[in-house]
Write a protein that holds these residues in place. Structure first.
Motif, PDB file in Angstrom:
ATOM      1  N   PRO A 142       0.841  -1.213   0.000  1.00 56.39           N
ATOM      2  CA  PRO A 142       0.000   0.000   0.000  1.00 56.39           C
ATOM      3  C   PRO A 142       0.870   1.254   0.000  1.00 56.39           C
ATOM      4  CG  PRO A 142      -0.013  -1.069   2.155  1.00 56.39           C
ATOM      5  CD  PRO A 142       0.715  -1.987   1.237  1.00 56.39           C
ATOM      6  N   ALA A 143       0.332   2.338  -0.567  1.00 58.11           N
ATOM      7  CA  ALA A 143       1.062   3.604  -0.670  1.00 58.11           C
ATOM      8  C   ALA A 143       0.149   4.744  -0.246  1.00 58.11           C
ATOM      9  CB  ALA A 143       1.562   3.830  -2.090  1.00 58.11           C
ATOM     10  N   CYS A 144       0.764   5.857   0.179  1.00 52.34           N
ATOM     11  CA  CYS A 144      -0.002   7.022   0.601  1.00 52.34           C
ATOM     12  C   CYS A 144      -0.581   7.745  -0.613  1.00 52.34           C
ATOM     13  CB  CYS A 144       0.871   7.963   1.422  1.00 52.34           C
ATOM     14  SG  CYS A 144       2.298   8.589   0.547  1.00 52.34           S
ATOM     15  N   SER A 145      -1.528   8.614  -0.353  1.00 52.88           N
ATOM     16  CA  SER A 145      -2.209   9.328  -1.429  1.00 52.88           C
ATOM     17  C   SER A 145      -1.233  10.225  -2.178  1.00 52.88           C
ATOM     18  CB  SER A 145      -3.349  10.162  -0.853  1.00 52.88           C
ATOM     19  OG  SER A 145      -4.001  10.883  -1.867  1.00 52.88           O
ATOM     20  N   GLY A 146      -1.298  10.192  -3.511  1.00 49.59           N
ATOM     21  CA  GLY A 146      -0.432  10.991  -4.360  1.00 49.59           C
ATOM     22  C   GLY A 146       0.766  10.234  -4.901  1.00 49.59           C
ATOM     23  N   THR A 147       0.963   9.006  -4.446  1.00 49.87           N
ATOM     24  CA  THR A 147       2.100   8.218  -4.929  1.00 49.87           C
ATOM     25  C   THR A 147       1.906   7.793  -6.372  1.00 49.87           C
ATOM     26  OG1 THR A 147       2.451   7.386  -2.687  1.00 49.87           O
ATOM     27  CG2 THR A 147       3.520   6.180  -4.481  1.00 49.87           C
ATOM     28  N   GLY A 148       0.700   7.386  -6.713  1.00 45.88           N
ATOM     29  CA  GLY A 148       0.423   6.883  -8.049  1.00 45.88           C
ATOM     30  C   GLY A 148       0.639   5.377  -8.111  1.00 45.88           C
ATOM     31  N   ILE A 149       0.470   4.816  -9.293  1.00 45.51           N
ATOM     32  CA  ILE A 149       0.644   3.379  -9.499  1.00 45.51           C
ATOM     33  C   ILE A 149       2.087   3.145  -9.951  1.00 45.51           C
ATOM     34  CG2 ILE A 149      -0.143   1.353 -10.769  1.00 45.51           C
ATOM     35  CD1 ILE A 149      -2.848   2.692 -11.057  1.00 45.51           C
ATOM     36  N   ILE A 150       2.907   2.660  -9.016  1.00 42.93           N
ATOM     37  CA  ILE A 150       4.299   2.350  -9.340  1.00 42.93           C
ATOM     38  C   ILE A 150       4.346   0.878  -9.759  1.00 42.93           C
ATOM     39  CG2 ILE A 150       6.690   2.468  -8.564  1.00 42.93           C
ATOM     40  CD1 ILE A 150       5.202   5.157  -8.567  1.00 42.93           C
ATOM     41  N   GLY A 152       4.478  -1.771 -13.619  1.00 41.60           N
ATOM     42  CA  GLY A 152       4.668  -1.800 -15.059  1.00 41.60           C
ATOM     43  C   GLY A 152       3.890  -2.926 -15.711  1.00 41.60           C
ATOM     44  N   GLY A 153       3.435  -2.665 -16.923  1.00 43.94           N
ATOM     45  CA  GLY A 153       2.822  -3.709 -17.732  1.00 43.94           C
ATOM     46  C   GLY A 153       1.543  -4.274 -17.159  1.00 43.94           C
ATOM     47  N   PRO A 154       1.487  -5.594 -16.965  1.00 40.32           N
ATOM     48  CA  PRO A 154       0.235  -6.245 -16.540  1.00 40.32           C
ATOM     49  C   PRO A 154      -0.258  -5.787 -15.173  1.00 40.32           C
ATOM     50  CG  PRO A 154       1.818  -7.851 -17.374  1.00 40.32           C
ATOM     51  CD  PRO A 154       2.556  -6.567 -17.237  1.00 40.32           C
ATOM     52  N   VAL A 155       0.657  -5.559 -14.219  1.00 45.50           N
ATOM     53  CA  VAL A 155       0.237  -5.149 -12.867  1.00 45.50           C
ATOM     54  C   VAL A 155      -0.439  -3.788 -12.914  1.00 45.50           C
ATOM     55  CG1 VAL A 155       1.024  -4.741 -10.507  1.00 45.50           C
ATOM     56  CG2 VAL A 155       2.142  -6.486 -11.897  1.00 45.50           C
ATOM     57  N   ARG A 156       0.114  -2.866 -13.691  1.00 42.67           N
ATOM     58  CA  ARG A 156      -0.498  -1.537 -13.829  1.00 42.67           C
ATOM     59  C   ARG A 156      -1.888  -1.645 -14.438  1.00 42.67           C
ATOM     60  NH1 ARG A 156       0.690   3.919 -14.412  1.00 42.67           N
ATOM     61  NH2 ARG A 156       2.825   3.558 -13.731  1.00 42.67           N
ATOM     62  N   ALA A 157      -2.049  -2.470 -15.470  1.00 46.09           N
ATOM     63  CA  ALA A 157      -3.361  -2.625 -16.108  1.00 46.09           C
ATOM     64  C   ALA A 157      -4.396  -3.145 -15.119  1.00 46.09           C
ATOM     65  CB  ALA A 157      -3.237  -3.561 -17.307  1.00 46.09           C
ATOM     66  N   ILE A 158      -4.021  -4.113 -14.282  1.00 54.52           N
ATOM     67  CA  ILE A 158      -4.959  -4.696 -13.316  1.00 54.52           C
ATOM     68  C   ILE A 158      -5.331  -3.665 -12.257  1.00 54.52           C
ATOM     69  CG2 ILE A 158      -5.224  -6.478 -11.554  1.00 54.52           C
ATOM     70  CD1 ILE A 158      -3.339  -8.219 -13.307  1.00 54.52           C
ATOM     71  N   MET A 159      -4.341  -2.932 -11.739  1.00 61.55           N
ATOM     72  CA  MET A 159      -4.621  -1.946 -10.699  1.00 61.55           C
ATOM     73  C   MET A 159      -5.506  -0.815 -11.229  1.00 61.55           C
ATOM     74  SD  MET A 159      -3.166  -2.997  -7.889  1.00 61.55           S
ATOM     75  CE  MET A 159      -3.580  -4.680  -8.371  1.00 61.55           C
ATOM     76  N   GLU A 160      -5.241  -0.346 -12.442  1.00 58.79           N
ATOM     77  CA  GLU A 160      -6.071   0.716 -13.017  1.00 58.79           C
ATOM     78  C   GLU A 160      -7.495   0.231 -13.261  1.00 58.79           C
ATOM     79  OE1 GLU A 160      -4.101   2.014 -16.530  1.00 58.79           O
ATOM     80  OE2 GLU A 160      -2.653   3.287 -15.474  1.00 58.79           O
ATOM     81  N   ALA A 161      -7.646  -0.995 -13.736  1.00 62.82           N
ATOM     82  CA  ALA A 161      -8.989  -1.529 -13.984  1.00 62.82           C
ATOM     83  C   ALA A 161      -9.760  -1.738 -12.691  1.00 62.82           C
ATOM     84  CB  ALA A 161      -8.894  -2.844 -14.753  1.00 62.82           C
ATOM     85  N   GLY A 162      -9.045  -2.038 -11.589  1.00 62.93           N
ATOM     86  CA  GLY A 162      -9.721  -2.253 -10.311  1.00 62.93           C
ATOM     87  C   GLY A 162     -10.025  -0.998  -9.539  1.00 62.93           C
ATOM     88  N   GLY A 163      -9.508   0.144  -9.965  1.00 66.21           N
ATOM     89  CA  GLY A 163      -9.793   1.392  -9.280  1.00 66.21           C
ATOM     90  C   GLY A 163      -8.746   1.802  -8.263  1.00 66.21           C
ATOM     91  N   VAL A 164      -7.588   1.141  -8.246  1.00 68.63           N
ATOM     92  CA  VAL A 164      -6.500   1.511  -7.332  1.00 68.63           C
ATOM     93  C   VAL A 164      -5.734   2.687  -7.928  1.00 68.63           C
ATOM     94  CG1 VAL A 164      -4.391   0.710  -6.208  1.00 68.63           C
ATOM     95  CG2 VAL A 164      -6.318  -0.850  -6.485  1.00 68.63           C
ATOM     96  N   THR A 165      -5.481   3.705  -7.120  1.00 69.55           N
ATOM     97  CA  THR A 165      -4.785   4.905  -7.598  1.00 69.55           C
ATOM     98  C   THR A 165      -3.378   5.035  -7.024  1.00 69.55           C
ATOM     99  OG1 THR A 165      -5.811   6.194  -5.824  1.00 69.55           O
ATOM    100  CG2 THR A 165      -6.927   6.169  -7.967  1.00 69.55           C
ATOM    101  N   ASP A 166      -3.095   4.377  -5.878  1.00 69.01           N
ATOM    102  CA  ASP A 166      -1.784   4.479  -5.237  1.00 69.01           C
ATOM    103  C   ASP A 166      -1.358   3.091  -4.769  1.00 69.01           C
ATOM    104  OD1 ASP A 166      -1.696   7.515  -5.163  1.00 69.01           O
ATOM    105  OD2 ASP A 166      -3.494   7.126  -3.970  1.00 69.01           O
ATOM    106  N   VAL A 167      -0.241   2.599  -5.318  1.00 66.57           N
ATOM    107  CA  VAL A 167       0.264   1.280  -4.937  1.00 66.57           C
ATOM    108  C   VAL A 167       1.726   1.168  -5.360  1.00 66.57           C
ATOM    109  CG1 VAL A 167      -0.362   0.097  -7.081  1.00 66.57           C
ATOM    110  CG2 VAL A 167      -0.307  -1.196  -4.945  1.00 66.57           C
ATOM    111  N   LEU A 168       2.490   0.375  -4.581  1.00 66.79           N
ATOM    112  CA  LEU A 168       3.871   0.051  -4.917  1.00 66.79           C
ATOM    113  C   LEU A 168       3.946  -1.431  -5.273  1.00 66.79           C
ATOM    114  CD1 LEU A 168       5.637   1.872  -1.935  1.00 66.79           C
ATOM    115  CD2 LEU A 168       5.456   2.705  -4.273  1.00 66.79           C
ATOM    116  N   SER A 169       4.707  -1.766  -6.302  1.00 63.56           N
ATOM    117  CA  SER A 169       4.767  -3.165  -6.728  1.00 63.56           C
ATOM    118  C   SER A 169       6.164  -3.499  -7.212  1.00 63.56           C
ATOM    119  CB  SER A 169       3.748  -3.437  -7.842  1.00 63.56           C
ATOM    120  OG  SER A 169       4.158  -2.830  -9.047  1.00 63.56           O
ATOM    121  N   LYS A 170       6.462  -4.790  -7.180  1.00 65.11           N
ATOM    122  CA  LYS A 170       7.733  -5.297  -7.684  1.00 65.11           C
ATOM    123  C   LYS A 170       7.490  -6.688  -8.262  1.00 65.11           C
ATOM    124  CE  LYS A 170      12.196  -5.373  -8.346  1.00 65.11           C
ATOM    125  NZ  LYS A 170      12.833  -4.483  -9.332  1.00 65.11           N
TER     126      LYS A 170
END
Length: 210
Positions: A142-150, A152-170
């Motif tokens: 989880p990330a604080c507000s304003g971080t954005g979707i960090i 790439g590729g498939p993970v970003r597509a899933i998070m954007e489709a689910g309505g997540v606006t701030d997340v950190l991933s690896k």
């Protein structure tokens, strides 16, 4: 004789004018009917567009394969698609066909049949989680507000489709897009929602958080 000829000509002219008026009225009625039918069709098309706009569709991967036959090469296509309503519901589908549009349509239909719930709290995920699928591993934080979707590729597509606006991933291990998607959905299946846990335990949110 001249008078009778004149009378016949005037009567014929009147009949022709009556026929022209009748044809004009018939054409006007047919146009009105076509307009009504066209309005109904437009209304149905608008309803279909509204239904389709409920989901956001993202094409993750489009692959083309060729098979060598006697007459030449035969192509087939495979599509990996992610869809979501940006309100906590996401799904993915994989479709194959001899045409690009048909492969994408099949993948979208499968994705709509395999929708899952993505817990979203204040625009981010509720807790840290790790998902595994074969040689791929995905870590979500989880990330604080304003971080954005960090991501790439498939993970970003899933998070954007689910309505997540701030997340950190690896993404660790295999970078195969299909495996990364499966690992990300494994993360989603492991996520715990505070409301459902408190309901199952028979406690309120305040009691659980102390």
């Amino acid at each position: 004789m001249a008078k009778t000829k004149d009378m016949d000509e005037t009567m014929a002219d009147d009949k022709v004018e009556e026929k022209e008026i009748d044809t004009e009225t018939d054409s006007g009625e047919s146009r009105e009917n076509e307009g009504r039918r066209g309005g109904r069709r437009r209304g149905r098309d608008r309803d279909r567009e509204n239904v389709e706009k409920e989901f956001i569709e993202k094409l993750v991967k489009l692959n083309r394969t060729a098979k060598v036959v006697k007459g030449g090469r035969r192509f087939s296509f495979s599509a990996l698609t992610v869809i979501g309503d940006r309100k906590g519901k996401v799904g993915y589908g994989f479709g194959k066909a001899n045409d690009v549009s048909e492969a994408i349509r099949k993948s979208i239909d499968k994705a709509k049949r395999n929708m899952v719930h993505l817990p979203v709290k204040n625009g981010t995920i509720p807790h840290e989680v790790t998902g595994l699928f074969k040689a791929s591993r995905v870590l979500l934080k989880p990330a604080c507000s304003g971080t954005g979707i960090i991501a790439g590729g498939p993970v970003r597509a899933i998070m954007e489709a689910g309505g997540v606006t701030d997340v950190l991933s690896k993404s660790i291990g295999s970078s195969s897009q299909y495996n990364v998607v499966k690992a990300t959905f494994d993360c989603i299946s492991k996520m715990m929602d505070a409301k459902t846990i408190s309901r199952n335990r028979g406690k309120s949110l305040n009691e659980m958080w102390g």
